[in-house]
Design a protein around this motif. Sequence first.
Motif, PDB file in Angstrom:
ATOM      1  N   ARG A 149     -27.219  10.088  21.961  1.00 17.83           N
ATOM      2  CA  ARG A 149     -28.268  11.071  22.200  1.00 17.83           C
ATOM      3  C   ARG A 149     -28.819  11.575  20.861  1.00 17.83           C
ATOM      4  NH1 ARG A 149     -27.007   9.178  26.610  1.00 17.83           N
ATOM      5  NH2 ARG A 149     -26.453  10.390  28.461  1.00 17.83           N
ATOM      6  N   LEU A 150     -30.103  11.913  20.836  1.00 16.32           N
ATOM      7  CA  LEU A 150     -30.713  12.486  19.628  1.00 16.32           C
ATOM      8  C   LEU A 150     -30.421  13.975  19.599  1.00 16.32           C
ATOM      9  CD1 LEU A 150     -34.223  10.727  19.634  1.00 16.32           C
ATOM     10  CD2 LEU A 150     -32.010   9.859  18.834  1.00 16.32           C
ATOM     11  N   ARG A 151     -29.879  14.449  18.483  1.00 18.36           N
ATOM     12  CA  ARG A 151     -29.541  15.868  18.353  1.00 18.36           C
ATOM     13  C   ARG A 151     -30.720  16.648  17.772  1.00 18.36           C
ATOM     14  NH1 ARG A 151     -24.585  17.928  18.513  1.00 18.36           N
ATOM     15  NH2 ARG A 151     -25.044  19.372  16.811  1.00 18.36           N
ATOM     16  N   HIS A 152     -30.994  17.816  18.356  1.00 18.86           N
ATOM     17  CA  HIS A 152     -32.053  18.724  17.905  1.00 18.86           C
ATOM     18  C   HIS A 152     -33.400  18.010  17.742  1.00 18.86           C
ATOM     19  CE1 HIS A 152     -28.771  21.480  17.285  1.00 18.86           C
ATOM     20  NE2 HIS A 152     -28.232  20.724  16.344  1.00 18.86           N
ATOM     21  N   PRO A 153     -33.836  17.266  18.761  1.00 14.32           N
ATOM     22  CA  PRO A 153     -35.126  16.586  18.631  1.00 14.32           C
ATOM     23  C   PRO A 153     -36.297  17.558  18.707  1.00 14.32           C
ATOM     24  CG  PRO A 153     -34.303  16.325  20.856  1.00 14.32           C
ATOM     25  CD  PRO A 153     -33.211  17.035  20.080  1.00 14.32           C
TER      26      PRO A 153
END
Length: 320
Positions: free
Chosen positions: A301-305
Amino acid sequence: MRSLPRIDPMLATPGVLPPASADAAWAYEVKQDGQRCLAYLPGDGSVLLRSRSGADITPAYPELTGLGAALGTRSAVLDGEIVALDSQGRSDFAQLQSRMGLAGSPAKAARMATKVPAHLMLFDVVFLDGRPLTRIAYSERRTVLETLGLAGPAWSTPAASVGHGQQALEMTRAAGLEGLIAKRLTSHYQPGVRSPAWIKIRNVRTQDIVVGGWLPGRGRLASLPGALLMGEPEPDGRLRYVGSVGTGWSDTERSKLAALLATLAADTCPFTEPPAVAGAHWTRPHLVGEVRFTTRTKAGRLRHPSWHRLRSDLTPDDLS
């Protein structure tokens, strides 16, 4: 009118600076944040501009038509990036978005050209005077490009530096620029190929994603997207869920996204593994966007997108 070959643009691979021991074997160009463009100049004063997808975007940028006269009777295919410049001379994609998509509206494009001027940054020459240059080294092509002397009111040939990659990257960071493109001096031009011979090094991490659904906002924004559900195409064509993004857009951008999502509404989830989110609206996975993020979780998952921009110049197939 001389016939010019259709050439697909060579693409860069995301990465980091080459090792210090190999630094002298690479050239470094400032990474521009704009619309990729190949300019076809047959030598009769005319210009044909094609986007990365091959679409004719010439009518959208009337201020660039003078490039044909600037080159004179020589025929060429040039590679570059169309940008809009801010007050400090930096490329500003948010401004350029008001110029994109106007190829079918020449009158509006002409009006917008006076408000948000476009500028073509040239960085390669792949065909000249009836001869393809794709099989000669980047360093030689760069010399040829610079001898053309293309500097005008709406186009220029920004400098490239050989070696000193770390200093160049620090300069872009201090100046608030997006980053660098590193190009191996001996590399050939590979049409349509995403090659490790060109490396894009960004000062912030970004990712192109495919929108597979959305979650409604709250209160007065209940009919608009509060978050987009993001996916990455896998080699087998399936779409892997990589998280949701709910920040980074203006009210105008949110409304534009809502209109686009409405045309792509679907009854089924496009992700390989449906995300555990309540109230999701699914869409056909046709919309591509670019997000900024800090890192990835172990699950991918992409963090803080944060939303950066809509990539109307890309399709999901371009990300495979």
